[in-house]
Design a protein around this motif. Structure first.
Motif, PDB file in Angstrom:
ATOM      1  N   THR A  68       2.994   4.377   7.961  1.00  0.00           N
ATOM      2  CA  THR A  68       2.399   3.314   8.765  1.00  0.00           C
ATOM      3  C   THR A  68       0.968   3.060   8.302  1.00  0.00           C
ATOM      4  O   THR A  68       0.149   3.981   8.246  1.00  0.00           O
ATOM      5  CB  THR A  68       2.399   3.683  10.254  1.00  0.00           C
ATOM      6  N   HIS A  69       0.680   1.792   7.984  1.00  0.00           N
ATOM      7  CA  HIS A  69      -0.661   1.370   7.577  1.00  0.00           C
ATOM      8  C   HIS A  69      -1.198   0.425   8.668  1.00  0.00           C
ATOM      9  O   HIS A  69      -0.886  -0.766   8.663  1.00  0.00           O
ATOM     10  CB  HIS A  69      -0.625   0.622   6.247  1.00  0.00           C
ATOM     11  N   ASN A  70      -1.949   0.943   9.606  1.00  0.00           N
ATOM     12  CA  ASN A  70      -2.634   0.129  10.617  1.00  0.00           C
ATOM     13  C   ASN A  70      -1.764  -0.245  11.832  1.00  0.00           C
ATOM     14  O   ASN A  70      -0.614  -0.676  11.691  1.00  0.00           O
ATOM     15  CB  ASN A  70      -3.217  -1.164  10.035  1.00  0.00           C
TER      16      ASN A  70
ATOM     17  N   VAL B 209      -1.337   6.343   7.597  1.00  0.00           N
ATOM     18  CA  VAL B 209      -2.331   6.259   6.535  1.00  0.00           C
ATOM     19  C   VAL B 209      -3.609   5.684   7.129  1.00  0.00           C
ATOM     20  O   VAL B 209      -3.651   4.522   7.544  1.00  0.00           O
ATOM     21  CB  VAL B 209      -1.837   5.381   5.370  1.00  0.00           C
ATOM     22  N   ASN B 210      -4.633   6.512   7.207  1.00  0.00           N
ATOM     23  CA  ASN B 210      -5.898   6.117   7.833  1.00  0.00           C
ATOM     24  C   ASN B 210      -6.716   5.285   6.851  1.00  0.00           C
ATOM     25  O   ASN B 210      -7.320   5.815   5.918  1.00  0.00           O
ATOM     26  CB  ASN B 210      -6.676   7.369   8.251  1.00  0.00           C
TER      27      ASN B 210
ATOM     28  N   VAL C 235      -2.590  10.697   6.452  1.00  0.00           N
ATOM     29  CA  VAL C 235      -3.204  10.621   5.128  1.00  0.00           C
ATOM     30  C   VAL C 235      -4.621  10.087   5.280  1.00  0.00           C
ATOM     31  O   VAL C 235      -4.825   9.024   5.888  1.00  0.00           O
ATOM     32  CB  VAL C 235      -2.396   9.708   4.182  1.00  0.00           C
ATOM     33  N   ALA C 236      -5.594  10.825   4.766  1.00  0.00           N
ATOM     34  CA  ALA C 236      -6.977  10.356   4.669  1.00  0.00           C
ATOM     35  C   ALA C 236      -7.239   9.984   3.216  1.00  0.00           C
ATOM     36  O   ALA C 236      -6.743  10.643   2.298  1.00  0.00           O
ATOM     37  CB  ALA C 236      -7.952  11.433   5.126  1.00  0.00           C
TER      38      ALA C 236
ATOM     39  N   GLU D  42     -13.505  11.269   4.567  1.00  0.00           N
ATOM     40  CA  GLU D  42     -12.808  10.649   5.685  1.00  0.00           C
ATOM     41  C   GLU D  42     -12.026  11.692   6.491  1.00  0.00           C
ATOM     42  O   GLU D  42     -11.929  11.602   7.713  1.00  0.00           O
ATOM     43  CB  GLU D  42     -11.870   9.559   5.173  1.00  0.00           C
ATOM     44  N   ALA D  43     -11.480  12.693   5.812  1.00  0.00           N
ATOM     45  CA  ALA D  43     -10.783  13.778   6.514  1.00  0.00           C
ATOM     46  C   ALA D  43     -11.744  14.533   7.421  1.00  0.00           C
ATOM     47  O   ALA D  43     -11.398  14.895   8.552  1.00  0.00           O
ATOM     48  CB  ALA D  43     -10.143  14.720   5.502  1.00  0.00           C
TER      49      ALA D  43
END
Length: 389
Positions: free
Chosen positions: A90-92, A101-102, A146-147, A152-153
């Motif tokens: 999932t993207h957004n 996915v962040n 996922v970062a 970002e992580a």
């Protein structure tokens, strides 16, 4: 065989989230992996994209976010329930899928820009997004996150305190065939179109969020780099008007060229000598990789992927978020001899070649297979794959 479903508001060639999902889709298919998509259009909504005014653009984006986060989530769960053997990325927005996915942290972006509390409360969609993502990261919606960078992580933990799903760092990649250095004829043609002389050093700024990405600093920096023209790509009519007014106040209106929105940034990158990105926050900044792939050095703040791939004095510079250091580095690059400038371009290109989408997609597939292995034999993945909380 592993099957993939990608969920995103849109999936199409280009930059941003849509372009990332599209690039992964192409590489999955090239690897022989079946892949499907679930977009806002598949959920029954045509995303509105008015750009005549800044207010209209923000209003349209807000409506899209809320709709895809709510109605889109319900419909995505039904879609995934019919594909219990698939692994979903999932993207957004949508609150469903095995892996999220962040592509950016709203709260981190607001804090980086200052006046955090005011920025959050003045926009109800910001509060909605903050609550939604708190549920996302603290709950059982996804099996993994996922970062895009190690930074970002770390920010995930700083913002949420505890992130329940395990976090894997997988940076974005770049299409090194599409994003590549051009020839002199193409460079000259684009410059003629824009009214820029062949012998002028061009610093390109690409982005739709002028304030966060620091366009005002890039414009002010021109005072310290008198030989540089700033090429601005993106922005609404209102945003361009305000930026033009600032250029006049600073005294550099003739050295700021507004190209507006462009569906393909490649010709503009090839016509440029340096990318300038004095941003307050980036989850990854894919444009940095795209510029390097085109042989364009980068002057960037220490945000997103830039600290991992930009090496001071080799393929660009990392600077503080102030106009003076940005201007000093632009002036330094402007003063390079032609042979030295070509060496910079070669090093920039060599950096990007180490980050192809094929390698990135392979890491996503490795993550997908690890999730498959975690599923109990004979157990339908329906509940977790559909994002039940």
């Amino acid at each position: 065989m592993t099957r993939i479903v990608q969920i995103a508001p849109t999936i199409e060639p280009g930059s941003g989230v849509a372009g990332v999902a599209y690039a992964l889709e192409q590489e999955f298919r090239a690897a022989g992996v079946p892949v499907e998509r679930f977009t806002a259009a598949d959920a029954g909504r045509t995303l509105a994209r008015p750009h005549r005014t800044t207010f209209g653009m923000h209003l349209a984006r807000a409506g899209n976010v809320v709709w895809f986060s709510t109605v889109g989530t319900r419909r995505a769960k039904r879609f995934l329930a019919e594909r219990p053997d698939a692994i979903s990325f999932t993207h957004n927005d949508v609150m469903a899928g095995d892996v999220y996915v962040n592509h950016g942290l709203l709260q981190a972006a607001m804090r980086a820009r200052g006046n955090y509390a005011w920025r959050m409360v003045r926009n109800p969609v910001h509060l909605f997004t903050a609550l939604r993502d708190r549920l996302r990261y603290r709950g059982r919606t996804h099996r993994a996150v996922v970062a895009l960078t190690g930074q970002e992580a770390r920010l995930l933990t700083e913002v949420y305190g505890r992130v329940r799903p395990p976090v894997t760092v997988i940076p974005n990649g770049v299409d090194v065939e599409r994003f590549s250095p051009g020839d002199a004829a193409e460079r000259a043609a684009v410059r003629r179109e824009l009214g820029i002389a062949d012998d002028t050093t061009v610093a390109v700024f690409i982005g739709h969020e002028f304030e966060r990405k620091g366009l005002h600093l890039a414009i002010e920096a021109l005072r310290m780099a008198p030989g540089v023209v700033l090429l601005v790509v993106g922005g609404s009519a209102d945003m361009i008007r305000r930026a033009g007014a600032q250029a006049r106040r600073v005294g550099v209106p003739e050295r700021v060229v507004f190209a507006g929105e462009r569906s393909d940034p490649v010709p503009l990158l090839r016509a440029s000598d340096v990318l300038v990105l004095p941003s307050a926050y980036e989850a990854n900044a894919l444009v940095v990789l795209e510029a390097l792939a085109c042989g364009v050095p980068v002057v960037s703040t220490r945000v997103g992927f830039a600290p991992d791939i930009v090496v001071d004095g080799e393929n660009g510079f990392l600077v503080d978020r102030e106009a003076a250091p940005v201007g000093a580095r632009l002036a330094e690059l402007d003063g390079l001899d032609p042979e030295v400038r070509e060496a910079w371009r070669a090093r920039a290109r060599a950096t990007a070649e180490q980050h192809s989408w094929r390698e990135v997609a392979a890491r996503y597939l490795e993550l997908a297979r690890s999730i498959e292995a975690q599923r109990a034999p004979g157990r339908h993945a329906r509940g977790r794959a559909a994002g039940d909380t």
